[in-house]
Design an enzyme around this catalytic site. Structure first.
Site, mmCIF file in Angstrom:
data_model
loop_
_atom_site.group_PDB
_atom_site.id
_atom_site.type_symbol
_atom_site.label_atom_id
_atom_site.label_comp_id
_atom_site.label_asym_id
_atom_site.label_seq_id
_atom_site.Cartn_x
_atom_site.Cartn_y
_atom_site.Cartn_z
ATOM 1 C CD1 TRP A 102 30.056 15.273 -34.574
ATOM 2 C CD2 TRP A 102 28.684 17.002 -34.183
ATOM 3 N NE1 TRP A 102 30.562 16.376 -35.219
ATOM 4 C CE2 TRP A 102 29.753 17.451 -35.003
ATOM 5 C CE3 TRP A 102 27.704 17.919 -33.806
ATOM 6 C CZ2 TRP A 102 29.851 18.770 -35.447
ATOM 7 C CZ3 TRP A 102 27.802 19.238 -34.250
ATOM 8 C CH2 TRP A 102 28.863 19.653 -35.057
ATOM 9 C CG ASP A 172 24.489 12.330 -36.371
ATOM 10 O OD1 ASP A 172 24.599 12.418 -37.618
ATOM 11 O OD2 ASP A 172 24.951 13.180 -35.584
ATOM 12 C CE LYS A 196 30.288 17.339 -41.090
ATOM 13 N NZ LYS A 196 29.272 17.108 -40.144
HETATM 14 C C1 LIG Z 1 28.757 17.751 -38.844
HETATM 15 C C2 LIG Z 1 27.997 16.849 -37.944
HETATM 16 C C3 LIG Z 1 26.818 17.261 -37.317
HETATM 17 C C4 LIG Z 1 26.287 18.673 -37.412
HETATM 18 O O1 LIG Z 1 25.795 18.928 -38.653
HETATM 19 P P1 LIG Z 1 25.071 20.323 -39.031
HETATM 20 O O2 LIG Z 1 24.525 20.003 -40.352
HETATM 21 O O3 LIG Z 1 26.139 21.362 -39.022
HETATM 22 O O4 LIG Z 1 24.042 20.581 -38.004
HETATM 23 C C5 LIG Z 1 26.135 16.347 -36.543
HETATM 24 N N1 LIG Z 1 26.580 15.077 -36.411
HETATM 25 C C6 LIG Z 1 27.709 14.650 -36.999
HETATM 26 C C7 LIG Z 1 28.137 13.232 -36.824
HETATM 27 C C8 LIG Z 1 28.457 15.522 -37.790
HETATM 28 O O5 LIG Z 1 29.570 15.093 -38.381
#
Ligand SMILES: *Cc1c(COP(=O)(O)O)cnc(C)c1O
Length: 361
Positions: A102, A172, A196
């Site tokens: 990511w 993030d 998540k």
């Molecule tokens: C799942 C995830 C993403 C991507 O998320 P989307 O909502 O599918 O764009 C980005 N960063 C992390 C750390 C993730 O776990």
């Protein structure tokens, strides 16, 4: 049929209480004669839902007037683009710590739009099995971006990194949002895809310091402009109404559980069941990351052969445990044990791991 134990990485398990409440509300929301999905987002009833969702998040993190909450679309992936567009200004350099898939995607988006960037630290040399201890910023940093929990490799920052005065820290937090207390003041900007830890897919939650948001670029295309979304109270266009409503229910559930301290303790207990099974297996299960960097959200491990891993995943499924396959980029096994995963599910997995080892070790 009974519900299964859901170890999916995202979309992921939701609290049973939340699903039941949503079910009760679905047909006829609070006697209004329609569902949240059918309401106008401009109605006062929907405004109350989004306001309450925001207020709950603010209570959970102890946020005051200096913080802005936004509910946006395009997932965390859209933030990979919006953050550099808005905050990596001409003459400044976007700085990243690269801790996995990511982070790399975030870096790639900044690059695609031609922003100057610098990788201040990386754990790629050891297959992203650790969190770098230090980092070296470029000259004129626009900000430092980190990935707080690495969903795919199974590492997590267990502290909030220090940054020099004047360097905004951006995180993030998609996969460990609302999972533990953090020093919120250290972060200028946090974003998290909802699917998540805090709801179904369809929204990304942003917590930003208002004075940092004020530095965002002006004149960007509307949907990519934080100022536009802020001014419109996350309703510049039709928001993901149902997802935001669900986030509100999940956050209320977090509050009722006792808030971040309590959730964090619960998450530690859950993770211990599985890490103990790994550590006491004499190498039958091999953790893929340094113990001190182990994620409390995504537990990654391998076995001697891919056949054994496949057998583990299919045997687990037979006893009602799903989602244990590692991400397609890295293979192996992964148990995602987010906030909403009930403690007995983690315990059951730990016990299953011991049983499986006895049969196959
Ligand atoms: C799942 C995830 C993403 C991507 O998320 P989307 O909502 O599918 O764009 C980005 N960063 C992390 C750390 C993730 O776990």
């Amino acid at each position: 049929m009974e519900r299964v134990h859901i170890f999916n990485a995202g979309p992921a398990v939701l609290p049973e209480e939340v699903l039941r409440e949503a079910q009760a509300d679905l047909f006829n929301y609070k006697g209004m004669g329609l569902s949240v999905m059918e309401m106008s987002h401009r109605s006062k009833e929907y405004q109350a839902i989004i306001d309450e969702t925001e207020a709950t998040l603010k209570r959970i993190y102890g946020l005051g007037d200096e913080h802005q909450v936004l509910f946006l679309q395009g997932g965390a992936s859209m933030q990979f683009l919006m953050v550099p567009m808005n905050f990596a200004h001409e003459g400044k350099v976007a700085n990243f710590i690269n801790t996995g898939v990511w982070s790399k995607k975030a870096i790639a988006e900044a690059k695609k739009i031609g922003k100057a960037l610098h990788v201040a630290a990386s754990s790629e040399d050891k297959n992203f099995s650790y969190i770098p201890k230090g980092y070296e910023l470029s000259d004129n940093p626009a900000y430092l971006h980190i990935t707080n929990n690495n969903t795919i490799y199974g590492t997590e920052w267990h502290y909030d990194p220090e940054v020099p005065a004047g360097v905004p820290l951006i995180a993030d937090m998609s996969s460990n949002f609302v999972s533990k207390p953090i020093d919120i003041d250290k972060y200028s900007f946090i974003y998290a895809g909802a699917q998540k830890n805090v709801g179904p897919a369809g929204a990304v939650v942003v917590i930003a310091k208002k004075d940092f948001l004020d530095t965002a670029a002006s004149g960007l295309p509307s949907m990519l402009d934080y100022k536009v979304h802020t001014k419109a109270g996350s309703m510049y266009n039709t928001p993901p109404c149902w997802t935001i409503y669900m986030i509100g229910l999940v956050l209320k559930w977090v509050e009722e559980m006792g808030g971040l301290e309590k959730i964090a303790t619960n998450n530690q207990v859950k993770a211990k069941y599985i890490y103990d099974a790994i550590d006491q297996s004499n190498g039958f299960y091999k953790g893929t990351v340094e113990p001190e960097a182990r994620s409390l959200m995504n537990v990654t491990f391998r076995m001697a052969t891919e056949e054994l891993e496949a057998s583990f995943i299919s045997e687990a499924k037979k006893v009602g445990m799903i989602g244990l396959k590692g991400h397609r980029d890295v293979g192996g096994c992964r148990a995602s044990i987010y906030n909403s995963l009930p403690l007995p599910a983690a315990k059951a997995l730990g016990e299953f791991m011991i049983e499986f080892m006895k049969k196959n070790g």
